[in-house]
Write an enzyme that holds these catalytic residues in place. Structure first.
Site, short mmCIF file in Angstrom:
data_model
loop_
_atom_site.label_atom_id
_atom_site.label_comp_id
_atom_site.label_asym_id
_atom_site.label_seq_id
_atom_site.Cartn_x
_atom_site.Cartn_y
_atom_site.Cartn_z
N ARG A 265 6.05 4.16 9.86
CA ARG A 265 4.68 3.81 9.45
C ARG A 265 4.68 2.69 8.40
NH1 ARG A 265 -0.70 7.55 8.36
NH2 ARG A 265 -2.02 5.76 7.88
N LYS B 190 -5.14 7.63 5.84
CA LYS B 190 -4.86 7.21 4.45
C LYS B 190 -6.19 7.00 3.75
CE LYS B 190 -0.42 4.85 4.63
NZ LYS B 190 0.25 3.55 4.44
N LYS C 237 -1.53 1.78 16.49
CA LYS C 237 -1.59 2.56 15.25
C LYS C 237 -1.47 4.04 15.53
CE LYS C 237 -3.12 3.09 10.70
NZ LYS C 237 -3.81 2.57 9.55
N ARG D 220 -11.39 21.09 -2.28
CA ARG D 220 -10.02 21.03 -1.73
C ARG D 220 -9.96 20.52 -0.30
NH1 ARG D 220 -9.82 26.10 -4.34
NH2 ARG D 220 -8.91 25.90 -6.42
N GLU E 226 -4.99 -8.05 10.64
CA GLU E 226 -4.34 -6.76 10.96
C GLU E 226 -4.09 -6.64 12.47
OE1 GLU E 226 -3.28 -4.90 8.52
OE2 GLU E 226 -4.70 -4.91 6.85
N HIS F 281 1.89 -6.72 3.36
CA HIS F 281 1.04 -6.02 2.38
C HIS F 281 1.66 -5.99 0.98
CE1 HIS F 281 -1.02 -4.86 6.00
NE2 HIS F 281 -1.88 -4.09 5.38
N GLU G 261 4.45 8.52 6.49
CA GLU G 261 5.17 7.30 6.14
C GLU G 261 6.55 7.55 5.56
OE1 GLU G 261 2.63 4.03 4.79
OE2 GLU G 261 4.27 3.39 3.51
N HIS H 110 -8.85 -8.40 1.67
CA HIS H 110 -7.59 -7.73 1.97
C HIS H 110 -6.86 -8.43 3.14
CE1 HIS H 110 -4.73 -4.44 2.46
NE2 HIS H 110 -5.04 -4.39 3.75
N HIS I 126 -0.73 -7.27 -1.53
CA HIS I 126 -1.35 -6.48 -2.61
C HIS I 126 -1.18 -7.20 -3.95
CE1 HIS I 126 -1.28 -2.38 -0.31
NE2 HIS I 126 -2.33 -3.12 -0.01
N ASN J 36 2.92 -2.09 7.04
CA ASN J 36 2.66 -2.81 5.80
C ASN J 36 3.23 -4.22 5.79
OD1 ASN J 36 1.16 -1.06 3.99
ND2 ASN J 36 2.88 0.32 4.27
P1 NAD Z 1 -15.16 -3.86 3.25
O1 NAD Z 1 -15.25 -2.43 3.49
O2 NAD Z 1 -15.37 -4.38 1.88
O3 NAD Z 1 -16.14 -4.61 4.26
C1 NAD Z 1 -16.21 -6.00 4.23
C2 NAD Z 1 -17.63 -6.52 3.98
O4 NAD Z 1 -18.38 -6.39 5.18
C3 NAD Z 1 -18.39 -5.74 2.95
O5 NAD Z 1 -19.21 -6.63 2.25
C4 NAD Z 1 -19.22 -4.78 3.77
O6 NAD Z 1 -20.36 -4.33 3.11
C5 NAD Z 1 -19.57 -5.64 4.94
N1 NAD Z 1 -19.83 -4.98 6.19
C6 NAD Z 1 -19.22 -3.90 6.71
N2 NAD Z 1 -19.61 -3.69 7.96
C7 NAD Z 1 -20.53 -4.64 8.24
C8 NAD Z 1 -21.29 -4.96 9.38
N3 NAD Z 1 -21.14 -4.30 10.52
N4 NAD Z 1 -22.15 -5.99 9.30
C9 NAD Z 1 -22.27 -6.72 8.17
N5 NAD Z 1 -21.54 -6.48 7.07
C10 NAD Z 1 -20.69 -5.46 7.11
O7 NAD Z 1 -13.71 -4.44 3.70
P2 NAD Z 1 -12.73 -4.09 4.91
O8 NAD Z 1 -12.01 -5.34 5.18
O9 NAD Z 1 -13.40 -3.39 6.00
O10 NAD Z 1 -11.72 -3.04 4.26
C11 NAD Z 1 -10.86 -3.41 3.21
C12 NAD Z 1 -10.39 -2.16 2.53
O11 NAD Z 1 -9.67 -1.36 3.48
C13 NAD Z 1 -9.45 -2.40 1.38
O12 NAD Z 1 -9.86 -1.61 0.30
C14 NAD Z 1 -8.11 -1.94 1.90
O13 NAD Z 1 -7.28 -1.46 0.88
C15 NAD Z 1 -8.50 -0.87 2.84
N6 NAD Z 1 -7.52 -0.58 3.89
C16 NAD Z 1 -7.19 0.72 4.08
C17 NAD Z 1 -6.31 1.05 5.07
C18 NAD Z 1 -5.99 2.49 5.34
O14 NAD Z 1 -5.09 2.76 6.14
N7 NAD Z 1 -6.69 3.42 4.73
C19 NAD Z 1 -5.74 0.05 5.88
C20 NAD Z 1 -6.12 -1.27 5.67
C21 NAD Z 1 -7.01 -1.59 4.66
N1 GLY Z 2 -2.59 0.43 6.92
C1 GLY Z 2 -1.28 1.00 6.87
C2 GLY Z 2 -1.24 2.42 7.27
O1 GLY Z 2 -2.21 3.01 7.66
O2 GLY Z 2 -0.21 3.01 7.21
#
Ligand code: NAD
Ligand code: GLY
Length: 362
Positions: free
Chosen positions: A239, A141, A225, A119, A183, A246, A235, A263, A250, A243
């Site tokens: 917030r 998130k 942020k 939990r 972003e 997005h 949100e 992304h 998406h 997006n």
């Molecule tokens: P990712 O986590 O896939 O990382 C991108 C690539 O870089 C991967 O291949 C990873 O292994 C590699 N990598 C990571 N750090 C590295 C480093 N220092 N050196 C070399 N390689 C490295 O992608 P991302 O762009 O970081 O994240 C995308 C994800 O984030 C999506 O799933 C998206 O939905 C999510 N997201 C979430 C939020 C949120 O608020 N929670 C906001 C925006 C995006």
């Molecule tokens: N990436 C959008 C949010 O965190 O709300």
């Protein structure tokens, strides 16, 4: 050189540490992970690069390291179940801290595991991509993907701390760096015009990974942020403006197949679609759209979706967006550079024309 910001959420407030070499800061790592067991969740790319630097600080403590495969596909029910099984099998207790070491994929997955295990247990975000350092690691998130929609299963679960070591960006592939810049540009477009101007002036330095430029961009993004999350954690209002691009984005990610488009790339193209629609509605003018497109182009990012995505596919996929209310697709649009709105009151023909214009390029 290190900055410490705060996400102000009353008793759940937490620090964001930004600076070079933070993974080597034993005191910071130990203090952020409490006194209980530590579980580091990483992936097959980031683990070999950085896990040892992090875990050596946990010598003498009960710690476990788990890894998932690389890529968006890792945000899966299968991994969620497997990780839960590992935690149970290793008798991880409620007082443990889960450390997410990686990009947004690892952060979203590990955060959701932390939100659900017994939990909810504490977790610390150690983001290693630009996108994660400026966005996904901050704000709580967490999610995994469902075949019918991205991030459809998740929870709000704030980390105990965010530790963004800017030196980790040295190993990031150029395409991933550019995706993170989408972003960064977003914050300028939705609420921080002076930052937008700063990005325009400093984009070359950012692309060349100039330390000072990157550190400033990460700090200013996190300040934006943190302010938004503190004002609207769940949100219910502003917030959603984070997006921008997005909802279109998406749909692009889903239509292209998760992982085919990054992304940030989908967000860039989606933001340009939102900008063009805003111009069709007379909210901003053609020169503003050109300025946005030019900035994304300079960053090496796409400004249009794959032309083969039919308008009906966009409508179908955007119809599943979490911002929708009463079946209406809500969109973040631009009223000006530096000012965004969330609305479902837009002329249908402006929406349809925006989708058709992208498709006609086919
Ligand atoms: P990712 O986590 O896939 O990382 C991108 C690539 O870089 C991967 O291949 C990873 O292994 C590699 N990598 C990571 N750090 C590295 C480093 N220092 N050196 C070399 N390689 C490295 O992608 P991302 O762009 O970081 O994240 C995308 C994800 O984030 C999506 O799933 C998206 O939905 C999510 N997201 C979430 C939020 C949120 O608020 N929670 C906001 C925006 C995006
Ligand atoms: N990436 C959008 C949010 O965190 O709300």
């Amino acid at each position: 050189m290190t900055s410490i910001l705060t996400v102000d959420l009353d008793t759940r407030s937490y620090p964001i540490h930004i600076g070079p070499g933070l993974l080597g800061d034993a005191e910071l790592l130990r203090a952020s992970t409490g006194a209980g067991q530590v579980v580091v969740i990483t992936n097959s790319v980031v683990g070999p690069l950085y896990a040892e630097t992090v875990t050596r600080h946990f010598g003498g403590r009960d710690y476990l390291q788990l890894a998932v495969e690389d890529g968006e596909g890792a945000k899966s029910f299968a991994n969620f179940e497997r990780l839960m099984g590992e935690l149970i099998a290793h008798r991880i207790e409620r007082g443990a801290t889960i450390v997410a070491l990686g990009g947004g994929v690892v952060g979203d997955l590990a955060g959701f595991v932390a939100a659900c295990y017994q939990r909810g247990v504490a977790f610390v975000q150690i983001p290693t991509t630009l996108l994660a350092q400026v966005d996904s690691a901050v704000g709580g998130k967490t999610a995994i993907n469902h075949a019918l929609g991205k991030n459809m299963v998740g929870a709000f679960h704030q980390p105990r701390a965010v530790i963004a070591d800017t030196q980790t960006l040295a190993t990031l592939p150029a395409r991933e760096l550019a995706a993170g810049l989408a972003e960064v540009i977003k914050y300028g477009l939705i609420r921080d015009y002076p930052f937008l101007e700063w990005i325009e002036a400093n984009l070359d330095g950012l692309l060349a990974r100039d330390d000072e430029a990157l550190a400033f961009a990460i700090r200013r993004s996190c300040e934006n942020k943190a302010e938004v999350v503190a004002a609207d954690e769940r949100e219910s209002g502003q917030r959603a403006l984070l997006n921008l691009g997005h909802t279109f984005g998406h749909a692009i990610e889903a239509a292209a197949g998760y992982g085919a488009w990054l992304h940030g790339e989908a967000v860039a193209a989606g933001t340009c679609m939102a900008a063009r629609m805003s111009a069709r509605m007379g909210l901003i003018d053609a020169a503003d759209v050109a300025r946005i497109e030019q900035l994304f182009t300079r960053a090496g990012l796409p400004i249009a979706p794959p032309p083969e995505i039919a308008p009906a596919t966009f409508v179908e996929l955007m119809g599943r967006d979490k911002k929708n209310v009463g079946g209406h697709i809500r969109l973040v649009l631009l009223e000006a550079l530096g000012r965004a709105i969330l609305t479902h009151e837009y002329p249908g023909d402006a929406f349809e024309a925006t989708l058709a214009a992208s498709h006609e390029a086919a």
